[in-house]
Motif scaffolding. Structure first.
Motif, short mmCIF file in Angstrom:
data_model
loop_
_atom_site.label_atom_id
_atom_site.label_comp_id
_atom_site.label_asym_id
_atom_site.label_seq_id
_atom_site.Cartn_x
_atom_site.Cartn_y
_atom_site.Cartn_z
N UNK A 7 0.83 -1.20 0.00
CA UNK A 7 0.00 0.00 0.00
C UNK A 7 0.87 1.25 0.00
N UNK A 8 1.92 1.26 0.83
CA UNK A 8 2.82 2.42 0.89
C UNK A 8 3.52 2.64 -0.45
N UNK A 9 3.97 1.54 -1.06
CA UNK A 9 4.67 1.64 -2.33
C UNK A 9 3.73 2.14 -3.44
N UNK A 10 2.48 1.67 -3.41
CA UNK A 10 1.49 2.10 -4.40
C UNK A 10 1.19 3.58 -4.27
N UNK A 11 1.00 4.06 -3.03
CA UNK A 11 0.75 5.48 -2.80
C UNK A 11 1.92 6.33 -3.26
N UNK A 12 3.15 5.86 -2.99
CA UNK A 12 4.36 6.58 -3.39
C UNK A 12 4.43 6.71 -4.91
N UNK A 13 4.09 5.63 -5.62
CA UNK A 13 4.13 5.66 -7.09
C UNK A 13 3.08 6.62 -7.66
N UNK A 14 1.89 6.60 -7.08
CA UNK A 14 0.81 7.48 -7.57
C UNK A 14 1.11 8.94 -7.29
N UNK A 327 -0.73 -7.76 -6.70
CA UNK A 327 -1.42 -7.03 -5.63
C UNK A 327 -1.08 -5.54 -5.68
N UNK A 328 0.22 -5.23 -5.94
CA UNK A 328 0.62 -3.82 -5.94
C UNK A 328 -0.11 -3.04 -7.03
N UNK A 329 -0.15 -3.58 -8.25
CA UNK A 329 -0.81 -2.86 -9.34
C UNK A 329 -2.32 -2.80 -9.14
N UNK A 330 -2.91 -3.84 -8.54
CA UNK A 330 -4.34 -3.80 -8.24
C UNK A 330 -4.64 -2.74 -7.19
N UNK A 331 -3.76 -2.64 -6.18
CA UNK A 331 -3.94 -1.63 -5.14
C UNK A 331 -3.89 -0.23 -5.75
#
Length: 404
Positions: A7-14, A327-331
């Motif tokens: 979740x943290x990594x996904x938010x960082x990317x966005x 999971x990361x890309x889905x998140x």
């Protein structure tokens, strides 16, 4: 890699691509915003319009002679005081009143305006719950053929006698070719004031007049009625009362189906159905925007996969599982649509409040609608994010690392 780390990594990317992320959410925001705006305004308008009308006795029912095209009736088909007494004997009936109306002309500030007079009896006030804001109801002695008294609506009272007490003053009405002066004994709250045209706009002025007097000036026959208004003892007994009255009236008149027995709420139900259909149609159009928004999410996620091929290859080479990448890309997709849904709710309700100021309607935001909208926006992220996520998860580490 656990879910919290993904979740943290996904938010960082966005957050690294703020403008692109916002533009990706735009379709979801517009779709959800439109649904919230229409449902809020629709609920507010429905409450405004039906709230005051409910006070006028919606839930009661009418008995009327069938006057549809091709139908005729005889003098003996007209209902009488005896019919009223027979209907009152039914256990589920609380009150019965003949109803009559006539249009007249009234002069306000030098302008001639339409006036709608309603003939009433003592029982009428039990059936239609008018709120008397000044003065009183008619006295028993005033329900006569020469009872030149009137109770007018509040909007008309304000126009006729601004800054004055209208009780005891007179109003002149022109019925056909005759002029009548009636003494104002009371003022009731205008039931159409919430429709924004009561009193000063398209709606006519209105007033209550003793029924016998209204029938007399309208040229009708005394104690002969084309229509009766009936109040059941309770909402639960309404259908029983209607069935018993219908059975009673079927044994009277020149034919079996001479009389119509109809609930007053049927017209209101039709209005609600029309309003619901309009809201549903607008929501359907908004649904197209959601679908387009979902395609936009999928498109941007595919672009993101292409841009991050080396990143995916490196993570896999360092031990990341296919499931972790999926999971990361889905998140990321779900985050975009979830927050897009929340922003859409906020913008939609804000627009509803703004429009409500101009149309004098207080929007009503339903928690159920909000939850459904956010759930739908989240599901869109899951559905349209699956393909890009699977494509990213299927990348081979060596091939990904070779990509420029």
């Amino acid at each position: 890699m656990d879910f919290l780390e993904s979740l943290k990594l996904s938010l960082s990317n966005l957050l690294s691509y703020k403008v692109r992320s916002f533009l990706t959410m735009l379709g979801i925001i517009i779709g959800i915003g439109a649904v919230i705006m229409m449902s809020s305004l629709g609920a507010g308008m429905k409450q405004n319009i039906t709230g005051d009308l409910n006070k006028l006795g919606v839930g009661n029912f009418n008995i009327s002679i069938d006057t549809s095209p091709g139908q005729t009736y005889k003098t003996e088909d007209l209902m009488t005081e005896k019919d009223i007494e027979n209907i009152k004997k039914i256990e589920e009936v609380e009150a019965v009143s003949p109803t009559s109306s006539a249009f007249a002309r009234i002069e306000i500030d030098g302008n001639t305006k339409m006036f709608m007079g309603t003939g009433v009896t003592e029982d009428y006030f039990k059936i239609s719950n008018f709120t008397i804001v000044k003065g009183r109801k008619f006295l028993p002695s005033e329900y006569k053929k020469d009872g030149r008294f009137i109770i007018i609506d509040s909007s008309t009272a304000e126009q006729l006698y601004p800054d004055e007490n209208p009780i005891g003053k007179k109003v002149t009405l022109n019925f056909k070719k005759n002029r009548y002066e009636l003494v104002i004994v009371g003022v009731y709250k205008d039931p159409y004031s919430s429709l924004n045209f009561g009193g000063g706009g398209g709606a006519p002025s209105s007033g209550l007049i003793p029924n016998q007097f209204l029938v007399f000036i309208n040229g009708g026959e005394q104690n002969k009625f084309e229509e009766l208004q009936v109040k059941a003892t309770s909402a639960n007994s309404l259908n029983i009362a209607m069935a018993e009255v219908k059975d009673l009236m079927s044994r009277r008149g020149s034919s079996f189906d001479k009389y119509n027995v109809r609930s007053e709420s049927s017209g209101l139900d039709q209005f609600n159905n029309i309003l619901n259909m309009v809201t549903l149609f607008i929501s359907g159009v908004a649904g197209i925007s959601l679908f387009v928004g979902g395609i936009g999410v999928m498109n941007i996620m595919l672009v993101s996969v292409t841009e991050r091929i080396r990143e995916v290859g490196l993570r896999k080479a360092l031990g990341a599982r296919t499931k972790d990448i999926l999971v990361q890309f889905l998140i990321e997709a779900v985050i975009l649509t979830f927050f897009g849904g929340i922003i859409g709710v906020a913008i939609g309700y804000s627009l509803a409040l703004l429009i409500g100021i101009f149309i004098k309607t207080s929007p009503i935001l339903s928690p159920g609608v909000v939850l459904v909208c956010i759930f739908v926006s989240t599901i869109i992220g899951l559905v349209f994010g699956v393909y890009p996520a699977k494509k990213a998860a299927a990348l081979e580490p060596m091939e990904a690392l070779r990509t420029d």
